[in-house]
Design a protein around this motif. Sequence first.
Motif, short mmCIF file in Angstrom:
data_model
loop_
_atom_site.label_atom_id
_atom_site.label_comp_id
_atom_site.label_asym_id
_atom_site.label_seq_id
_atom_site.Cartn_x
_atom_site.Cartn_y
_atom_site.Cartn_z
N LEU A 105 0.86 -1.17 0.00
CA LEU A 105 0.00 0.00 0.00
C LEU A 105 0.90 1.23 0.00
N HIS A 106 0.76 2.06 -1.02
CA HIS A 106 1.66 3.20 -1.26
C HIS A 106 0.85 4.49 -1.20
N ARG A 107 1.36 5.48 -0.49
CA ARG A 107 0.72 6.80 -0.47
C ARG A 107 1.72 7.79 -1.05
N SER A 108 1.28 8.53 -2.06
CA SER A 108 2.20 9.39 -2.80
C SER A 108 2.83 10.48 -1.96
N ARG A 109 2.15 10.97 -0.94
CA ARG A 109 2.72 12.05 -0.12
C ARG A 109 3.38 11.53 1.15
N SER A 110 3.56 10.25 1.24
CA SER A 110 4.12 9.65 2.44
C SER A 110 5.64 9.75 2.45
N SER A 111 6.19 9.78 3.66
CA SER A 111 7.64 9.73 3.79
C SER A 111 8.16 8.34 3.40
N LEU A 112 7.26 7.38 3.28
CA LEU A 112 7.65 6.02 2.91
C LEU A 112 7.47 5.74 1.41
N ALA A 113 7.10 6.73 0.62
CA ALA A 113 6.84 6.52 -0.81
C ALA A 113 8.05 5.93 -1.53
N ALA A 114 9.23 6.46 -1.27
CA ALA A 114 10.44 5.96 -1.93
C ALA A 114 10.75 4.54 -1.47
N VAL A 115 10.49 4.26 -0.20
CA VAL A 115 10.73 2.90 0.33
C VAL A 115 9.81 1.90 -0.37
N ALA A 116 8.55 2.27 -0.54
CA ALA A 116 7.60 1.39 -1.21
C ALA A 116 8.04 1.10 -2.65
N TYR A 117 8.50 2.14 -3.34
CA TYR A 117 8.97 1.97 -4.71
C TYR A 117 10.18 1.02 -4.76
N GLU A 118 11.15 1.26 -3.89
CA GLU A 118 12.37 0.43 -3.88
C GLU A 118 12.04 -1.01 -3.52
N LEU A 119 11.11 -1.21 -2.59
CA LEU A 119 10.71 -2.55 -2.21
C LEU A 119 10.05 -3.27 -3.39
#
Length: 102
Positions: free
Chosen positions: A16-30
């Motif tokens: 689950l990815h949220r575009s404005r999240s501080s975790l957005a880049a982590v989700a993409y890399e994962l």
Amino acid sequence: DEDPWPALADAEVVILHRSRSSLAAVAYELASSLRELEGVGVGVATDGDGADAKALQALKCVRTLTPADGMSGYDEALSSLFAQGDSTRRKILVDASSLTAD
């Protein structure tokens, strides 16, 4: 001795990815890393249709759902992405939709 952490092989992973999240880049890399593993299906639900979504959609072998695809919420997307995958595999959910890294 049995490994207490089973291999990730034979799993369907939905992120689950949220575009404005501080975790957005982590989700993409994962998602990018997991798609390289043999026997792992990867799906990503994202709340945006901007650059983040386009980058995720460009990843080969990663299923994506966005609001432009008719996604109305993460619950629906989660069900849909798991249904598109291999039903014989273990299901793993990665929730990177928090607005903060907490």
